[in-house]
Write a protein that holds these residues in place. Structure first.
Motif, PDB file in Angstrom:
ATOM      1  N   GLY A 162       0.786  -1.223   0.000  1.00 23.17           N
ATOM      2  CA  GLY A 162       0.000   0.000   0.000  1.00 23.17           C
ATOM      3  C   GLY A 162       0.818   1.273   0.000  1.00 23.17           C
ATOM      4  O   GLY A 162       0.272   2.364  -0.136  1.00 23.17           O
ATOM      5  N   LEU A 163       2.127   1.158   0.151  1.00 19.23           N
ATOM      6  CA  LEU A 163       3.019   2.316   0.117  1.00 19.23           C
ATOM      7  C   LEU A 163       4.177   2.024  -0.815  1.00 19.23           C
ATOM      8  O   LEU A 163       4.585   0.869  -0.983  1.00 19.23           O
ATOM      9  N   ASP A 164       4.753   3.074  -1.379  1.00 17.35           N
ATOM     10  CA  ASP A 164       5.876   2.905  -2.300  1.00 17.35           C
ATOM     11  C   ASP A 164       7.031   2.177  -1.618  1.00 17.35           C
ATOM     12  O   ASP A 164       7.546   2.631  -0.587  1.00 17.35           O
ATOM     13  N   GLY A 165       7.420   1.046  -2.175  1.00 14.44           N
ATOM     14  CA  GLY A 165       8.584   0.311  -1.701  1.00 14.44           C
ATOM     15  C   GLY A 165       8.349  -0.599  -0.521  1.00 14.44           C
ATOM     16  O   GLY A 165       9.281  -1.304  -0.105  1.00 14.44           O
ATOM     17  N   LEU A 166       7.139  -0.635   0.028  1.00  9.67           N
ATOM     18  CA  LEU A 166       6.912  -1.406   1.251  1.00  9.67           C
ATOM     19  C   LEU A 166       6.912  -2.911   1.004  1.00  9.67           C
ATOM     20  O   LEU A 166       7.670  -3.651   1.636  1.00  9.67           O
ATOM     21  N   ALA A 167       6.067  -3.389   0.105  1.00  9.63           N
ATOM     22  CA  ALA A 167       5.955  -4.834  -0.125  1.00  9.63           C
ATOM     23  C   ALA A 167       7.259  -5.422  -0.657  1.00  9.63           C
ATOM     24  O   ALA A 167       7.681  -6.509  -0.236  1.00  9.63           O
ATOM     25  N   VAL A 168       7.923  -4.706  -1.561  1.00 10.73           N
ATOM     26  CA  VAL A 168       9.163  -5.239  -2.129  1.00 10.73           C
ATOM     27  C   VAL A 168      10.271  -5.243  -1.085  1.00 10.73           C
ATOM     28  O   VAL A 168      11.137  -6.138  -1.078  1.00 10.73           O
ATOM     29  N   SER A 169      10.265  -4.267  -0.168  1.00  8.74           N
ATOM     30  CA  SER A 169      11.279  -4.237   0.889  1.00  8.74           C
ATOM     31  C   SER A 169      11.078  -5.383   1.874  1.00  8.74           C
ATOM     32  O   SER A 169      12.031  -6.090   2.225  1.00  8.74           O
ATOM     33  N   VAL A 170       9.833  -5.578   2.323  1.00  5.90           N
ATOM     34  CA  VAL A 170       9.538  -6.660   3.259  1.00  5.90           C
ATOM     35  C   VAL A 170       9.822  -8.015   2.622  1.00  5.90           C
ATOM     36  O   VAL A 170      10.409  -8.899   3.252  1.00  5.90           O
ATOM     37  N   SER A 171       9.441  -8.178   1.358  1.00  9.02           N
ATOM     38  CA  SER A 171       9.688  -9.448   0.657  1.00  9.02           C
ATOM     39  C   SER A 171      11.184  -9.694   0.483  1.00  9.02           C
ATOM     40  O   SER A 171      11.658 -10.820   0.658  1.00  9.02           O
ATOM     41  N   GLY A 172      11.921  -8.636   0.130  1.00 12.76           N
ATOM     42  CA  GLY A 172      13.367  -8.789  -0.040  1.00 12.76           C
ATOM     43  C   GLY A 172      14.063  -9.131   1.266  1.00 12.76           C
ATOM     44  O   GLY A 172      14.929 -10.023   1.305  1.00 12.76           O
ATOM     45  N   ILE A 173      13.689  -8.447   2.348  1.00 15.92           N
ATOM     46  CA  ILE A 173      14.271  -8.732   3.665  1.00 15.92           C
ATOM     47  C   ILE A 173      13.968 -10.169   4.080  1.00 15.92           C
ATOM     48  O   ILE A 173      14.850 -10.893   4.571  1.00 15.92           O
ATOM     49  N   SER A 174      12.717 -10.592   3.898  1.00 17.57           N
ATOM     50  CA  SER A 174      12.332 -11.967   4.248  1.00 17.57           C
ATOM     51  C   SER A 174      13.120 -12.977   3.422  1.00 17.57           C
ATOM     52  O   SER A 174      13.550 -14.017   3.947  1.00 17.57           O
ATOM     53  N   SER A 175      13.331 -12.671   2.151  1.00 18.93           N
ATOM     54  CA  SER A 175      14.086 -13.586   1.284  1.00 18.93           C
ATOM     55  C   SER A 175      15.522 -13.741   1.758  1.00 18.93           C
ATOM     56  O   SER A 175      16.070 -14.857   1.781  1.00 18.93           O
ATOM     57  N   PHE A 176      16.156 -12.628   2.135  1.00 20.01           N
ATOM     58  CA  PHE A 176      17.529 -12.701   2.639  1.00 20.01           C
ATOM     59  C   PHE A 176      17.599 -13.568   3.900  1.00 20.01           C
ATOM     60  O   PHE A 176      18.516 -14.379   4.062  1.00 20.01           O
ATOM     61  N   ALA A 177      16.634 -13.380   4.794  1.00 20.39           N
ATOM     62  CA  ALA A 177      16.622 -14.193   6.015  1.00 20.39           C
ATOM     63  C   ALA A 177      16.469 -15.670   5.689  1.00 20.39           C
ATOM     64  O   ALA A 177      17.153 -16.526   6.272  1.00 20.39           O
ATOM     65  N   LEU A 178      15.595 -15.979   4.754  1.00 18.86           N
ATOM     66  CA  LEU A 178      15.357 -17.382   4.387  1.00 18.86           C
ATOM     67  C   LEU A 178      16.558 -17.982   3.671  1.00 18.86           C
ATOM     68  O   LEU A 178      16.772 -19.195   3.729  1.00 18.86           O
ATOM     69  N   ILE A 179      17.353 -17.143   2.997  1.00 16.49           N
ATOM     70  CA  ILE A 179      18.614 -17.629   2.421  1.00 16.49           C
ATOM     71  C   ILE A 179      19.539 -18.126   3.530  1.00 16.49           C
ATOM     72  O   ILE A 179      20.064 -19.244   3.486  1.00 16.49           O
ATOM     73  N   PHE A 180      19.743 -17.272   4.547  1.00 14.92           N
ATOM     74  CA  PHE A 180      20.646 -17.635   5.647  1.00 14.92           C
ATOM     75  C   PHE A 180      20.145 -18.858   6.409  1.00 14.92           C
ATOM     76  O   PHE A 180      20.936 -19.747   6.767  1.00 14.92           O
ATOM     77  N   ILE A 181      18.845 -18.908   6.647  1.00 17.14           N
ATOM     78  CA  ILE A 181      18.294 -20.040   7.392  1.00 17.14           C
ATOM     79  C   ILE A 181      18.426 -21.326   6.573  1.00 17.14           C
ATOM     80  O   ILE A 181      18.713 -22.398   7.120  1.00 17.14           O
ATOM     81  N   SER A 182      18.233 -21.233   5.268  1.00 14.20           N
ATOM     82  CA  SER A 182      18.397 -22.400   4.399  1.00 14.20           C
ATOM     83  C   SER A 182      19.832 -22.912   4.436  1.00 14.20           C
ATOM     84  O   SER A 182      20.078 -24.121   4.449  1.00 14.20           O
ATOM     85  N   ILE A 183      20.785 -21.985   4.459  1.00 10.62           N
ATOM     86  CA  ILE A 183      22.189 -22.382   4.540  1.00 10.62           C
ATOM     87  C   ILE A 183      22.482 -23.056   5.882  1.00 10.62           C
ATOM     88  O   ILE A 183      23.168 -24.090   5.935  1.00 10.62           O
ATOM     89  N   LEU A 184      21.944 -22.473   6.953  1.00 10.08           N
ATOM     90  CA  LEU A 184      22.164 -23.044   8.287  1.00 10.08           C
ATOM     91  C   LEU A 184      21.583 -24.451   8.410  1.00 10.08           C
ATOM     92  O   LEU A 184      22.077 -25.272   9.182  1.00 10.08           O
ATOM     93  N   THR A 185      20.515 -24.724   7.659  1.00 10.15           N
ATOM     94  CA  THR A 185      19.871 -26.048   7.709  1.00 10.15           C
ATOM     95  C   THR A 185      20.307 -26.937   6.549  1.00 10.15           C
ATOM     96  O   THR A 185      19.666 -27.948   6.253  1.00 10.15           O
TER      97      THR A 185
END
Length: 361
Positions: free
Chosen positions: A160-183
């Protein structure tokens, strides 16, 4: 080699998305896939082209085709479902489809994914209590279906705001990258890297003031791909941790959507009806600018993501420290909202006094 795949998949998705956005932007204007501000929910003041999701999807898909370590049956099912989601989003961005049509497309995509073996297995332990494998199987598929539909719409609702959904999705993706590596799930980490690269390639065009919106073609896709890949990476496990981790990473959009459903039911509105009660609306109405609101929500998303990473890497005790930090941050935001006018007047008085002192000197 795994590390190189991560870098290359991110880079390829980034550059393809970044390069395609100007082309898609012109095409959206030409074919009138444009978001015209016509109600109070929309924060922009002039027509903005949609279809940014087409560039995001192209960057993701080409990167996966080039660098996915394994294209197995589950990934094929996820990709087939993604085609349906993006096509529905493209038509919605152009023709504003009824809510039930969009939901039907999501349901078809979710059913295809489940049919190809992507399923939450964390409930298999219930066999010891029920002794009914058929019930557990159907219950697991039902929860999987709800998870996919829920997260898909959760990302869409925070767009609903400029850059919000893509920022949250990108941040979540980075976290899931690290967690995938850890597992030790490097195969899925590469897929998340493609998602992150596509998000970061689109973000420069989408931050305030946005030159293009991702539209439903992008928001629905990002929600769908994060939900399905998180199942493949974590929710096929049998431990409680496998359930908690993706929920923490995606907690911000999940909470916003859950609160929206409760709010609309309480007001006796349809749960698919639009309103101006989302978290980002409340922050803007509370006096924050669009940029400040996106920064606040992105910070919370990052803290939640880091909490999930620490939970996997170091355990619960250290993760709880970040939970406390988020609570303090939320309290400070509340204080700021309540005392913004007082603080503004105080700052103005200081500036006035400083100006008077300079004049006397």
């Amino acid at each position: 080699m795994n590390e190189y795949y991560l870098i290359f998949s991110f880079a390829l998705a980034y550059f393809i998305t970044f390069g395609l956005v100007p082309i898609v932007r012109v095409l959206a204007f030409k074919l009138n896939a444009v978001d015209v501000p016509k109600d109070e929910r929309r924060m922009h003041k002039k027509p903005i082209p949609r279809w940014g999701g087409v560039a995001i999807y192209a960057g993701f898909l080409i990167s996966v085709a080039c660098f996915a370590p394994v294209i197995d049956e589950r990934l094929i099912g996820i990709l087939i479902g993604s085609v349906i989601i993006v096509i529905v989003g493209i038509f919605d961005d152009k023709y504003a489809l009824p809510a039930w049509v969009k939901l039907l497309g999501q349901c078809v995509a979710a059913i295809i994914v489940i049919a190809f073996g992507v399923r939450i297995n964390a409930f298999n332990g219930l066999w010891a209590f029920t002794g009914n494998l058929a019930f557990i199987k159907w219950f697991s598929m039902a929860v999987t279906f709800v998870w996919i539909i829920g997260v898909t719409n959760a990302i869409n609702l925070i767009d609903g705001l400029d850059g919000l959904a893509v920022s949250v999705s990108g941040i979540s993706s980075f976290a899931l990258i690290f967690i995938s590596i850890l597992t030790n799930r490097y195969d899925v980490a590469v897929l998340f890297a493609s998602v992150a690269g596509a998000c970061m390639g689109f973000r420069p065009y989408n931050v305030y003031p946005a030159k293009i919106f991702m539209g439903d073609s992008g928001a629905l896709f990002l929600g769908y791909i994060l939900s399905t890949l998180s199942i493949d990476a974590f929710l096929q496990g049998y431990s409680a941790m496998s359930i908690i981790v993706p929920i923490i990473v995606l907690a911000l959009p999940i909470f916003d959507t859950s609160f929206a459903i409760v709010r609309r039911l309480y007001r006796r509105q349809g749960i698919m009806s639009a309103d101006r009660g989302h978290l980002h609306h409340r922050l803007v109405d509370g006096g924050f600018t669009q940029k400040e609101t996106v920064s606040i929500m992105s910070t919370f998303s990052a803290l939640l993501s880091i909490t999930a990473v620490i939970l996997v890497a170091k355990g619960f005790n250290r993760a709880i420290v970040l939970v406390g930090a988020m609570a303090v941050m939320a309290f400070c935001i509340k204080l700021y909202r309540e005392n913004k006018e007082i603080a503004k007047k105080y700052i103005e008085s200081l500036e006035t006094n400083r100006g008077d002192e300079n004049g006397e000197n």
